[in-house]
Design a protein around this motif. Structure first.
Motif, mmCIF file in Angstrom:
data_model
loop_
_atom_site.group_PDB
_atom_site.id
_atom_site.type_symbol
_atom_site.label_atom_id
_atom_site.label_comp_id
_atom_site.label_asym_id
_atom_site.label_seq_id
_atom_site.Cartn_x
_atom_site.Cartn_y
_atom_site.Cartn_z
ATOM 1 N N GLY A 119 38.129 -0.986 21.292
ATOM 2 C CA GLY A 119 37.193 -1.419 21.982
ATOM 3 C C GLY A 119 37.751 -0.748 23.766
ATOM 4 N N GLY A 168 41.643 -11.691 26.853
ATOM 5 C CA GLY A 168 40.604 -10.875 27.576
ATOM 6 C C GLY A 168 39.795 -8.901 27.533
ATOM 7 N N GLU A 270 36.435 -12.993 23.827
ATOM 8 C CA GLU A 270 35.509 -12.803 22.657
ATOM 9 C C GLU A 270 34.869 -13.502 22.037
ATOM 10 O OE1 GLU A 270 38.404 -9.701 21.292
ATOM 11 O OE2 GLU A 270 36.681 -8.590 19.256
HETATM 12 S S1 SF4 Z 1 34.833 -6.714 26.596
HETATM 13 FE FE1 SF4 Z 1 35.412 -7.674 24.851
HETATM 14 S S2 SF4 Z 1 34.618 -6.358 23.085
HETATM 15 FE FE2 SF4 Z 1 34.771 -5.369 24.854
HETATM 16 S S3 SF4 Z 1 35.585 -3.634 25.080
HETATM 17 FE FE3 SF4 Z 1 36.089 -5.051 26.290
HETATM 18 S S4 SF4 Z 1 38.255 -6.882 25.178
HETATM 19 FE FE4 SF4 Z 1 36.339 -5.001 24.005
#
Ligand code: SF4
Length: 307
Positions: A119, A168, A270
Protein backbone atom coordinates in the motif's frame (compact mmCIF):
# COMPACT_ATOMS: atom_id res chain seq x y z
CA UNK A 1 28.87 -4.58 15.56
CA UNK A 2 26.32 -1.93 14.55
CA UNK A 3 23.03 -2.15 16.40
CA UNK A 4 20.47 0.46 15.53
CA UNK A 5 17.58 0.26 17.95
CA UNK A 6 17.11 3.99 17.62
CA UNK A 7 17.82 6.78 15.19
CA UNK A 8 20.09 8.36 17.76
CA UNK A 9 22.21 5.19 17.77
CA UNK A 10 22.35 5.32 13.97
CA UNK A 11 23.49 8.95 14.02
CA UNK A 12 26.07 8.27 16.75
CA UNK A 13 27.45 5.38 14.69
CA UNK A 14 27.75 7.58 11.61
CA UNK A 15 29.48 10.22 13.69
CA UNK A 16 31.94 7.81 15.30
CA UNK A 17 32.78 6.07 12.02
CA UNK A 18 32.64 9.20 9.85
CA UNK A 19 30.28 7.46 7.46
CA UNK A 20 27.03 8.11 5.64
CA UNK A 21 23.66 6.60 6.55
CA UNK A 22 23.80 4.23 3.58
CA UNK A 23 27.28 3.07 4.57
CA UNK A 24 26.12 2.46 8.16
CA UNK A 25 23.11 0.56 6.80
CA UNK A 26 25.35 -1.63 4.65
CA UNK A 27 27.59 -2.43 7.62
CA UNK A 28 24.48 -3.26 9.67
CA UNK A 29 23.16 -5.54 6.94
CA UNK A 30 26.52 -7.29 6.55
CA UNK A 31 26.61 -7.96 10.29
CA UNK A 32 23.06 -9.28 10.59
CA UNK A 33 22.38 -11.02 7.29
CA UNK A 34 25.70 -12.86 7.09
CA UNK A 35 25.91 -11.82 3.43
CA UNK A 36 28.92 -10.03 2.04
CA UNK A 37 28.66 -6.50 0.69
CA UNK A 38 28.60 -7.56 -2.97
CA UNK A 39 25.66 -9.89 -2.39
CA UNK A 40 23.73 -7.21 -0.49
CA UNK A 41 24.36 -4.64 -3.19
CA UNK A 42 23.34 -7.12 -5.89
CA UNK A 43 20.07 -7.69 -4.05
CA UNK A 44 19.44 -3.97 -3.69
CA UNK A 45 20.18 -3.41 -7.39
CA UNK A 46 17.63 -6.07 -8.23
CA UNK A 47 15.03 -4.34 -6.04
CA UNK A 48 15.78 -0.99 -7.65
CA UNK A 49 15.49 -2.52 -11.11
CA UNK A 50 12.07 -3.94 -10.22
CA UNK A 51 10.99 -0.47 -9.10
CA UNK A 52 12.16 0.90 -12.46
CA UNK A 53 10.32 -1.83 -14.38
CA UNK A 54 7.10 -1.24 -12.41
CA UNK A 55 7.21 2.50 -13.04
CA UNK A 56 8.03 2.04 -16.73
CA UNK A 57 5.06 -0.24 -17.34
CA UNK A 58 2.73 1.71 -15.06
CA UNK A 59 3.17 5.09 -16.72
CA UNK A 60 2.13 3.77 -20.12
CA UNK A 61 -0.70 1.43 -19.14
CA UNK A 62 -4.37 2.29 -19.46
CA UNK A 63 -5.52 -1.06 -18.10
CA UNK A 64 -8.07 -0.86 -15.31
CA UNK A 65 -7.79 -2.86 -12.11
CA UNK A 66 -10.13 -5.83 -11.73
CA UNK A 67 -12.54 -3.75 -9.66
CA UNK A 68 -12.44 -0.92 -12.19
CA UNK A 69 -11.66 1.55 -9.40
CA UNK A 70 -8.31 2.64 -10.77
CA UNK A 71 -5.97 2.52 -13.74
CA UNK A 72 -4.73 5.00 -16.33
CA UNK A 73 -4.11 8.01 -14.08
CA UNK A 74 -0.31 7.68 -14.18
CA UNK A 75 -0.46 7.93 -17.97
CA UNK A 76 -2.84 10.91 -17.69
CA UNK A 77 -0.26 12.75 -15.57
CA UNK A 78 2.57 11.94 -17.98
CA UNK A 79 0.48 13.17 -20.92
CA UNK A 80 -0.55 16.33 -19.05
CA UNK A 81 3.10 17.36 -18.51
CA UNK A 82 3.23 18.83 -22.02
CA UNK A 83 0.06 20.92 -21.61
CA UNK A 84 0.40 24.71 -21.25
CA UNK A 85 -1.80 24.78 -18.13
CA UNK A 86 0.44 22.30 -16.27
CA UNK A 87 2.02 24.48 -13.59
CA UNK A 88 4.10 21.89 -11.74
CA UNK A 89 7.69 21.17 -12.74
CA UNK A 90 8.56 17.97 -14.67
CA UNK A 91 10.22 16.56 -11.56
CA UNK A 92 7.05 17.00 -9.50
CA UNK A 93 4.88 15.65 -12.30
CA UNK A 94 7.04 12.54 -12.54
CA UNK A 95 6.87 12.06 -8.78
CA UNK A 96 3.09 12.04 -9.03
CA UNK A 97 3.06 9.78 -12.09
CA UNK A 98 5.57 7.26 -10.73
CA UNK A 99 3.72 6.97 -7.41
CA UNK A 100 0.41 6.44 -9.19
CA UNK A 101 2.03 4.02 -11.63
CA UNK A 102 3.37 1.80 -8.86
CA UNK A 103 0.05 1.55 -7.03
CA UNK A 104 -1.88 1.05 -10.26
CA UNK A 105 0.41 -1.84 -11.14
CA UNK A 106 -0.19 -3.23 -7.65
CA UNK A 107 -3.94 -3.02 -8.26
CA UNK A 108 -3.50 -4.86 -11.57
CA UNK A 109 -1.77 -7.65 -9.62
CA UNK A 110 1.56 -6.89 -11.34
CA UNK A 111 4.88 -7.19 -9.54
CA UNK A 112 5.85 -4.31 -7.25
CA UNK A 113 8.36 -3.82 -4.43
CA UNK A 114 6.63 -3.52 -1.05
CA UNK A 115 8.34 -0.48 0.43
CA UNK A 116 7.60 -0.76 3.31
CA UNK A 117 4.27 -2.36 2.31
CA UNK A 118 2.37 -2.83 -0.95
CA UNK A 119 0.00 0.00 0.00
CA UNK A 120 2.93 2.35 0.55
CA UNK A 121 5.05 1.10 -2.33
CA UNK A 122 4.86 4.23 -4.49
CA UNK A 123 6.63 6.90 -2.44
CA UNK A 124 10.22 5.68 -2.60
CA UNK A 125 10.40 4.88 -6.34
CA UNK A 126 8.42 8.04 -7.12
CA UNK A 127 10.80 10.32 -5.26
CA UNK A 128 14.11 8.66 -6.09
CA UNK A 129 13.50 7.82 -9.73
CA UNK A 130 11.94 11.18 -10.62
CA UNK A 131 14.99 12.96 -9.22
CA UNK A 132 17.36 10.55 -10.96
CA UNK A 133 15.61 11.05 -14.29
CA UNK A 134 15.21 14.82 -14.11
CA UNK A 135 18.49 15.71 -12.40
CA UNK A 136 20.58 13.10 -14.24
CA UNK A 137 21.77 11.63 -10.95
CA UNK A 138 24.17 8.68 -11.15
CA UNK A 139 22.15 5.49 -10.51
CA UNK A 140 24.71 4.50 -7.86
CA UNK A 141 23.55 7.53 -5.86
CA UNK A 142 19.96 6.35 -6.27
CA UNK A 143 21.04 3.01 -4.85
CA UNK A 144 22.50 4.78 -1.81
CA UNK A 145 19.20 6.60 -1.41
CA UNK A 146 17.31 3.33 -1.46
CA UNK A 147 19.64 1.82 1.14
CA UNK A 148 19.30 4.88 3.40
CA UNK A 149 15.52 4.80 3.05
CA UNK A 150 15.64 1.11 3.90
CA UNK A 151 17.36 1.59 7.23
CA UNK A 152 14.85 4.31 8.15
CA UNK A 153 12.08 1.76 7.55
CA UNK A 154 13.98 -0.94 9.46
CA UNK A 155 14.45 1.13 12.62
CA UNK A 156 10.85 2.40 12.46
CA UNK A 157 9.61 -1.18 12.14
CA UNK A 158 11.34 -2.04 15.40
CA UNK A 159 9.09 0.47 17.17
CA UNK A 160 5.72 0.05 15.48
CA UNK A 161 3.80 -2.26 13.19
CA UNK A 162 3.94 -1.13 9.59
CA UNK A 163 0.44 -2.02 8.51
CA UNK A 164 -2.77 -0.11 8.04
CA UNK A 165 -4.64 -2.71 10.10
CA UNK A 166 -2.36 -2.13 13.09
CA UNK A 167 -1.72 1.61 12.97
CA UNK A 168 -3.57 3.21 10.07
CA UNK A 169 -2.22 4.58 6.81
CA UNK A 170 0.33 6.67 8.70
CA UNK A 171 2.17 3.35 9.15
CA UNK A 172 2.17 2.64 5.42
CA UNK A 173 2.13 5.79 3.28
CA UNK A 174 3.34 7.89 6.23
CA UNK A 175 6.41 5.75 6.89
CA UNK A 176 7.02 5.37 3.15
CA UNK A 177 7.13 9.15 2.81
CA UNK A 178 9.75 9.28 5.58
CA UNK A 179 11.84 6.62 3.84
CA UNK A 180 11.55 8.51 0.55
CA UNK A 181 12.50 11.85 2.09
CA UNK A 182 15.52 10.29 3.79
CA UNK A 183 16.53 8.54 0.59
CA UNK A 184 16.40 11.77 -1.38
CA UNK A 185 18.65 13.59 1.08
CA UNK A 186 21.17 10.73 0.98
CA UNK A 187 21.02 10.72 -2.80
CA UNK A 188 21.72 14.46 -2.93
CA UNK A 189 24.72 14.18 -0.59
CA UNK A 190 23.12 15.47 2.63
CA UNK A 191 24.57 14.76 6.06
CA UNK A 192 23.36 11.83 8.20
CA UNK A 193 21.53 14.30 10.45
CA UNK A 194 19.75 15.84 7.45
CA UNK A 195 18.72 12.37 6.26
CA UNK A 196 17.01 11.63 9.58
CA UNK A 197 15.53 15.13 9.85
CA UNK A 198 13.90 14.71 6.44
CA UNK A 199 12.22 11.50 7.58
CA UNK A 200 11.01 13.16 10.80
CA UNK A 201 9.57 16.16 8.93
CA UNK A 202 7.77 14.03 6.36
CA UNK A 203 6.36 11.49 8.82
CA UNK A 204 5.00 14.04 11.27
CA UNK A 205 2.97 15.59 8.49
CA UNK A 206 1.16 12.30 7.82
CA UNK A 207 0.73 11.37 11.48
CA UNK A 208 -2.83 10.31 12.18
CA UNK A 209 -3.57 9.36 8.58
CA UNK A 210 -6.33 6.76 8.71
CA UNK A 211 -6.64 3.56 6.70
CA UNK A 212 -10.02 3.67 4.96
CA UNK A 213 -9.88 1.67 1.75
CA UNK A 214 -13.11 1.60 -0.25
CA UNK A 215 -14.50 -1.95 -0.34
CA UNK A 216 -11.35 -3.06 1.48
CA UNK A 217 -9.36 -2.81 -1.77
CA UNK A 218 -5.91 -1.18 -1.84
CA UNK A 219 -7.06 1.28 -4.50
CA UNK A 220 -9.12 4.22 -3.18
CA UNK A 221 -7.63 6.32 -1.60
CA UNK A 222 -4.36 4.37 -1.67
CA UNK A 223 -3.44 5.14 -5.29
CA UNK A 224 -3.77 8.92 -5.05
CA UNK A 225 -2.08 8.99 -1.65
CA UNK A 226 0.94 7.35 -3.28
CA UNK A 227 0.76 9.86 -6.11
CA UNK A 228 1.05 12.68 -3.59
CA UNK A 229 3.45 11.26 -1.03
CA UNK A 230 6.54 11.37 -3.27
CA UNK A 231 6.04 15.12 -3.72
CA UNK A 232 5.59 15.58 0.01
CA UNK A 233 8.78 13.57 0.63
CA UNK A 234 10.63 15.81 -1.82
CA UNK A 235 9.40 18.89 0.03
CA UNK A 236 10.55 17.44 3.36
CA UNK A 237 13.93 16.50 1.86
CA UNK A 238 14.35 20.03 0.50
CA UNK A 239 13.54 21.49 3.90
CA UNK A 240 16.13 19.25 5.57
CA UNK A 241 18.80 20.05 2.97
CA UNK A 242 18.12 23.74 3.51
CA UNK A 243 18.78 23.32 7.23
CA UNK A 244 15.22 23.10 8.57
CA UNK A 245 15.09 20.81 11.59
CA UNK A 246 12.26 18.94 13.21
CA UNK A 247 11.62 20.28 16.72
CA UNK A 248 10.64 16.75 17.78
CA UNK A 249 13.50 14.24 17.29
CA UNK A 250 12.84 11.34 14.91
CA UNK A 251 12.83 8.74 17.70
CA UNK A 252 10.03 10.64 19.42
CA UNK A 253 8.15 11.14 16.15
CA UNK A 254 8.07 7.36 15.72
CA UNK A 255 7.02 6.82 19.36
CA UNK A 256 4.21 9.33 18.87
CA UNK A 257 3.12 7.67 15.63
CA UNK A 258 3.02 4.27 17.34
CA UNK A 259 0.94 5.76 20.17
CA UNK A 260 -1.46 7.42 17.71
CA UNK A 261 -1.83 4.05 15.98
CA UNK A 262 -2.90 2.48 19.25
CA UNK A 263 -5.36 5.28 19.95
CA UNK A 264 -6.90 5.04 16.49
CA UNK A 265 -10.40 3.58 16.41
CA UNK A 266 -10.63 0.12 14.77
CA UNK A 267 -13.03 1.55 12.17
CA UNK A 268 -10.06 3.54 10.82
CA UNK A 269 -7.64 0.62 10.59
CA UNK A 270 -8.27 -1.19 7.30
CA UNK A 271 -11.71 -2.44 8.28
CA UNK A 272 -13.44 -0.22 5.70
CA UNK A 273 -15.83 0.81 8.49
CA UNK A 274 -14.83 4.47 8.59
CA UNK A 275 -13.43 7.40 6.64
CA UNK A 276 -13.79 7.40 2.86
CA UNK A 277 -14.89 3.76 2.91
CA UNK A 278 -18.14 4.79 4.59
CA UNK A 279 -19.09 7.63 2.25
CA UNK A 280 -22.31 7.29 0.24
CA UNK A 281 -20.44 6.68 -3.01
CA UNK A 282 -18.16 4.09 -1.41
CA UNK A 283 -21.11 2.23 0.08
CA UNK A 284 -22.92 2.05 -3.27
CA UNK A 285 -19.78 0.76 -4.97
CA UNK A 286 -19.09 -1.75 -2.19
CA UNK A 287 -22.61 -3.14 -2.34
CA UNK A 288 -22.33 -3.70 -6.09
CA UNK A 289 -18.78 -5.03 -5.89
CA UNK A 290 -19.46 -7.48 -3.09
CA UNK A 291 -22.67 -8.80 -4.57
CA UNK A 292 -21.84 -9.36 -8.22
CA UNK A 293 -24.55 -10.71 -10.44
CA UNK A 294 -24.63 -14.43 -11.10
CA UNK A 295 -24.34 -15.70 -14.66
CA UNK A 296 -28.05 -16.61 -14.70
CA UNK A 297 -28.97 -13.09 -13.51
CA UNK A 298 -26.96 -11.61 -16.38
CA UNK A 299 -28.58 -14.01 -18.90
CA UNK A 300 -32.03 -13.14 -17.53
CA UNK A 301 -31.28 -9.45 -17.94
CA UNK A 302 -30.33 -9.95 -21.57
CA UNK A 303 -33.54 -11.79 -22.46
CA UNK A 304 -36.09 -9.68 -24.35
CA UNK A 305 -39.02 -8.69 -22.13
CA UNK A 306 -41.97 -11.14 -22.28
CA UNK A 307 -45.40 -9.62 -22.90
S1 SF4 B 1 -5.47 3.45 3.07
FE1 SF4 B 1 -4.96 1.52 4.12
S2 SF4 B 1 -4.86 -0.02 2.49
FE2 SF4 B 1 -4.67 2.02 1.53
S3 SF4 B 1 -2.46 2.41 1.43
FE3 SF4 B 1 -3.22 3.34 3.31
S4 SF4 B 1 -2.85 1.74 4.85
FE4 SF4 B 1 -2.74 0.71 2.87
Amino acid sequence: MPNFDSFQELLTYCDQHACSISEAALQYEEAYSGQDRDAILAGMRQILQQMRDTVASGITSQEKSMSGLCGGDAKRIMDFMAQPNCFLSPIEMKMIAYGLATLEENSRMKRIVACPTAGGSGSVPAALLAVEHEKQVNPEQTLKGLIAGGVIGEITARRMFLSGSAAGCQAEVGVASGMAAAGLVEMMGGTPKQVVEAAAISMQNLMGLVCDPVAGLVEVPCVVRNGLSGVQAAAAATMALAGVQSFIPMDEVVEAMAAVGKLMHPSLKETAEGGLAQTKTAKIFTERFKAPKTVSEIIDEQKPPSH
